[in-house]
Design a protein around this motif. Structure first.
Motif, PDB file in Angstrom:
ATOM      1  N   PHE A  55      52.764  36.171  45.782  1.00 49.01           N
ATOM      2  CA  PHE A  55      51.527  36.128  45.020  1.00 49.01           C
ATOM      3  C   PHE A  55      51.248  37.422  44.242  1.00 49.01           C
ATOM      4  O   PHE A  55      50.891  37.384  43.073  1.00 49.01           O
ATOM      5  N   LEU A  56      51.418  38.568  44.899  1.00 45.86           N
ATOM      6  CA  LEU A  56      50.980  39.821  44.277  1.00 45.86           C
ATOM      7  C   LEU A  56      52.013  40.469  43.351  1.00 45.86           C
ATOM      8  O   LEU A  56      51.623  41.151  42.397  1.00 45.86           O
ATOM      9  N   LYS A  57      53.293  40.293  43.600  1.00 46.39           N
ATOM     10  CA  LYS A  57      54.298  40.941  42.729  1.00 46.39           C
ATOM     11  C   LYS A  57      54.162  40.531  41.272  1.00 46.39           C
ATOM     12  O   LYS A  57      54.233  41.389  40.393  1.00 46.39           O
ATOM     13  N   PRO A  58      53.986  39.231  40.956  1.00 57.42           N
ATOM     14  CA  PRO A  58      53.789  38.885  39.537  1.00 57.42           C
ATOM     15  C   PRO A  58      52.515  39.508  38.954  1.00 57.42           C
ATOM     16  O   PRO A  58      52.505  39.923  37.793  1.00 57.42           O
ATOM     17  N   LEU A  59      51.463  39.594  39.763  1.00 60.27           N
ATOM     18  CA  LEU A  59      50.226  40.225  39.284  1.00 60.27           C
ATOM     19  C   LEU A  59      50.438  41.713  39.060  1.00 60.27           C
ATOM     20  O   LEU A  59      49.956  42.276  38.072  1.00 60.27           O
ATOM     21  N   ASP A  60      51.156  42.349  39.990  1.00 59.40           N
ATOM     22  CA  ASP A  60      51.463  43.775  39.837  1.00 59.40           C
ATOM     23  C   ASP A  60      52.275  44.030  38.575  1.00 59.40           C
ATOM     24  O   ASP A  60      52.016  44.985  37.840  1.00 59.40           O
ATOM     25  N   ALA A  61      53.254  43.162  38.331  1.00 58.44           N
ATOM     26  CA  ALA A  61      54.096  43.328  37.135  1.00 58.44           C
ATOM     27  C   ALA A  61      53.258  43.211  35.862  1.00 58.44           C
ATOM     28  O   ALA A  61      53.421  43.998  34.924  1.00 58.44           O
ATOM     29  N   GLU A  62      52.356  42.236  35.832  1.00 61.29           N
ATOM     30  CA  GLU A  62      51.485  42.070  34.661  1.00 61.29           C
ATOM     31  C   GLU A  62      50.538  43.262  34.506  1.00 61.29           C
ATOM     32  O   GLU A  62      50.322  43.759  33.398  1.00 61.29           O
ATOM     33  N   ALA A  63      49.990  43.734  35.616  1.00 56.37           N
ATOM     34  CA  ALA A  63      49.086  44.893  35.560  1.00 56.37           C
ATOM     35  C   ALA A  63      49.828  46.130  35.062  1.00 56.37           C
ATOM     36  O   ALA A  63      49.308  46.874  34.223  1.00 56.37           O
ATOM     37  N   LEU A  64      51.039  46.357  35.547  1.00 56.19           N
ATOM     38  CA  LEU A  64      51.823  47.509  35.091  1.00 56.19           C
ATOM     39  C   LEU A  64      52.189  47.386  33.620  1.00 56.19           C
ATOM     40  O   LEU A  64      52.216  48.380  32.889  1.00 56.19           O
ATOM     41  N   LYS A  65      52.458  46.178  33.183  1.00 54.11           N
ATOM     42  CA  LYS A  65      52.749  45.942  31.763  1.00 54.11           C
ATOM     43  C   LYS A  65      51.542  46.332  30.907  1.00 54.11           C
ATOM     44  O   LYS A  65      51.680  46.991  29.878  1.00 54.11           O
ATOM     45  N   ARG A  66      50.358  45.947  31.368  1.00 58.55           N
ATOM     46  CA  ARG A  66      49.141  46.287  30.618  1.00 58.55           C
ATOM     47  C   ARG A  66      48.876  47.790  30.647  1.00 58.55           C
ATOM     48  O   ARG A  66      48.491  48.375  29.638  1.00 58.55           O
ATOM     49  N   VAL A  67      49.052  48.418  31.807  1.00 57.43           N
ATOM     50  CA  VAL A  67      48.842  49.872  31.911  1.00 57.43           C
ATOM     51  C   VAL A  67      49.782  50.600  30.957  1.00 57.43           C
ATOM     52  O   VAL A  67      49.368  51.500  30.222  1.00 57.43           O
ATOM     53  N   THR A  68      51.041  50.195  30.951  1.00 62.13           N
ATOM     54  CA  THR A  68      52.017  50.825  30.066  1.00 62.13           C
ATOM     55  C   THR A  68      51.629  50.632  28.607  1.00 62.13           C
ATOM     56  O   THR A  68      51.682  51.569  27.808  1.00 62.13           O
ATOM     57  N   SER A  69      51.216  49.431  28.266  1.00 64.19           N
ATOM     58  CA  SER A  69      50.840  49.140  26.885  1.00 64.19           C
ATOM     59  C   SER A  69      49.634  49.962  26.444  1.00 64.19           C
ATOM     60  O   SER A  69      49.657  50.590  25.380  1.00 64.19           O
ATOM     61  N   PHE A  70      48.583  49.963  27.253  1.00 65.66           N
ATOM     62  CA  PHE A  70      47.391  50.724  26.889  1.00 65.66           C
ATOM     63  C   PHE A  70      47.671  52.227  26.858  1.00 65.66           C
ATOM     64  O   PHE A  70      47.191  52.929  25.969  1.00 65.66           O
ATOM     65  N   SER A  71      48.453  52.722  27.809  1.00 61.59           N
ATOM     66  CA  SER A  71      48.769  54.153  27.846  1.00 61.59           C
ATOM     67  C   SER A  71      49.574  54.567  26.626  1.00 61.59           C
ATOM     68  O   SER A  71      49.322  55.603  26.019  1.00 61.59           O
ATOM     69  N   TYR A  72      50.533  53.740  26.274  1.00 56.91           N
ATOM     70  CA  TYR A  72      51.366  54.025  25.109  1.00 56.91           C
ATOM     71  C   TYR A  72      50.532  54.042  23.830  1.00 56.91           C
ATOM     72  O   TYR A  72      50.620  54.968  23.027  1.00 56.91           O
ATOM     73  N   LYS A  73      49.696  53.018  23.663  1.00 58.76           N
ATOM     74  CA  LYS A  73      48.873  52.940  22.453  1.00 58.76           C
ATOM     75  C   LYS A  73      47.902  54.109  22.373  1.00 58.76           C
ATOM     76  O   LYS A  73      47.694  54.690  21.300  1.00 58.76           O
ATOM     77  N   SER A  74      47.322  54.462  23.501  1.00 56.80           N
ATOM     78  CA  SER A  74      46.386  55.585  23.540  1.00 56.80           C
ATOM     79  C   SER A  74      47.103  56.890  23.174  1.00 56.80           C
ATOM     80  O   SER A  74      46.620  57.674  22.358  1.00 56.80           O
ATOM     81  N   GLY A  75      48.267  57.104  23.767  1.00 56.32           N
ATOM     82  CA  GLY A  75      49.028  58.321  23.483  1.00 56.32           C
ATOM     83  C   GLY A  75      49.510  58.386  22.048  1.00 56.32           C
ATOM     84  O   GLY A  75      49.434  59.435  21.400  1.00 56.32           O
ATOM     85  N   MET A  80      41.347  48.579  29.446  1.00 63.05           N
ATOM     86  CA  MET A  80      42.423  48.518  30.438  1.00 63.05           C
ATOM     87  C   MET A  80      41.858  48.223  31.831  1.00 63.05           C
ATOM     88  O   MET A  80      42.385  47.368  32.553  1.00 63.05           O
ATOM     89  N   ILE A  81      40.793  48.899  32.193  1.00 64.05           N
ATOM     90  CA  ILE A  81      40.173  48.682  33.501  1.00 64.05           C
ATOM     91  C   ILE A  81      39.696  47.240  33.638  1.00 64.05           C
ATOM     92  O   ILE A  81      39.923  46.597  34.663  1.00 64.05           O
ATOM     93  N   ASP A  82      39.058  46.727  32.601  1.00 74.32           N
ATOM     94  CA  ASP A  82      38.580  45.337  32.643  1.00 74.32           C
ATOM     95  C   ASP A  82      39.736  44.349  32.762  1.00 74.32           C
ATOM     96  O   ASP A  82      39.669  43.398  33.535  1.00 74.32           O
ATOM     97  N   GLU A  83      40.801  44.570  32.010  1.00 76.97           N
ATOM     98  CA  GLU A  83      41.936  43.646  32.056  1.00 76.97           C
ATOM     99  C   GLU A  83      42.642  43.676  33.404  1.00 76.97           C
ATOM    100  O   GLU A  83      43.066  42.638  33.907  1.00 76.97           O
ATOM    101  N   ILE A  84      42.778  44.845  34.001  1.00 78.16           N
ATOM    102  CA  ILE A  84      43.407  44.924  35.323  1.00 78.16           C
ATOM    103  C   ILE A  84      42.558  44.183  36.350  1.00 78.16           C
ATOM    104  O   ILE A  84      43.081  43.442  37.183  1.00 78.16           O
ATOM    105  N   GLY A  85      41.246  44.353  36.275  1.00 78.30           N
ATOM    106  CA  GLY A  85      40.359  43.614  37.171  1.00 78.30           C
ATOM    107  C   GLY A  85      40.504  42.111  37.000  1.00 78.30           C
ATOM    108  O   GLY A  85      40.514  41.352  37.970  1.00 78.30           O
ATOM    109  N   GLN A  86      40.645  41.667  35.757  1.00 76.24           N
ATOM    110  CA  GLN A  86      40.811  40.239  35.491  1.00 76.24           C
ATOM    111  C   GLN A  86      42.140  39.717  36.017  1.00 76.24           C
ATOM    112  O   GLN A  86      42.221  38.594  36.506  1.00 76.24           O
ATOM    113  N   ILE A  87      43.177  40.515  35.938  1.00 82.35           N
ATOM    114  CA  ILE A  87      44.487  40.096  36.442  1.00 82.35           C
ATOM    115  C   ILE A  87      44.404  39.780  37.935  1.00 82.35           C
ATOM    116  O   ILE A  87      44.916  38.765  38.392  1.00 82.35           O
ATOM    117  N   TYR A  88      43.762  40.657  38.679  1.00 79.98           N
ATOM    118  CA  TYR A  88      43.661  40.462  40.126  1.00 79.98           C
ATOM    119  C   TYR A  88      42.503  39.549  40.521  1.00 79.98           C
ATOM    120  O   TYR A  88      42.370  39.181  41.678  1.00 79.98           O
TER     121      TYR A  88
END
Length: 159
Positions: free
Chosen positions: A6-26, A49-57
């Motif tokens: 259950f959680l690994k796919p959610l973790d993968a999606e959350a990490l994908k979003r974190v990477t995307s937002f961090s990259y765009k911000s940088g 990013m915070i809102d999207e991670i909350g929505q993922i979980y």
């Protein structure tokens, strides 16, 4: 079993979003010469990013966790503004700086802001996840390599 199925796919999606937002911000900070724009976009990006991670979980962070994340975002904004100011001072001190040096300073600044944003994202994953990590908790080291590679690929001169 819950972690694997259950959680690994959610973790993968959350990490994908974190990477995307961090990259765009940088990247935005690296390319933008305006401090106010950098700070506004960093604020918007981190809140989104915070809102999207909350929505993922499927959980909304508690008030205490939201306040903690907000403090991190304020620190992020301070870093963004301070690094912009510092890079401007460095360029002024160097005088007739070649374009490559100026670009290197901006790129370092953008990477630093992106990494701080990734740190906020990882903290948000930790507080949003319904159970703690059993193993393979994502860390900033792995995201650092990924962000550097994305920066290299994006900023590679085309032939």
């Amino acid at each position: 079993h819950i972690d694997d199925v259950f959680l690994k796919p959610l973790d993968a999606e959350a990490l994908k979003r974190v990477t995307s937002f961090s990259y765009k911000s940088g990247l935005t900070v690296a390319l933008s010469p305006w401090v106010a724009l950098d700070m506004a976009l960093s604020l918007w990006s981190n809140i989104k990013m915070i809102d999207e991670i909350g929505q993922i979980y499927g959980v909304r962070p508690s008030l205490v966790n939201r306040v903690s994340m907000f403090k991190s975002i304020i620190g992020h904004l301070a870093l963004t503004g301070a690094s912009e100011f510092a890079s401007d001072q460095i360029v002024d001190q160097l005088g007739g700086t070649p374009l490559a040096s100026l670009f290197s300073v901006r790129l370092s600044q953008g990477l630093g802001v992106g990494l701080y944003s990734a740190k906020i994202g990882l903290a948000m994953i930790a507080v949003s996840r319904p159970i703690e990590f059993v193993e393979n908790e994502p860390d900033l080291k792995a995201l650092t390599s990924l962000l550097i590679e994305k920066f290299k690929k994006q900023l590679k001169p085309t032939k």
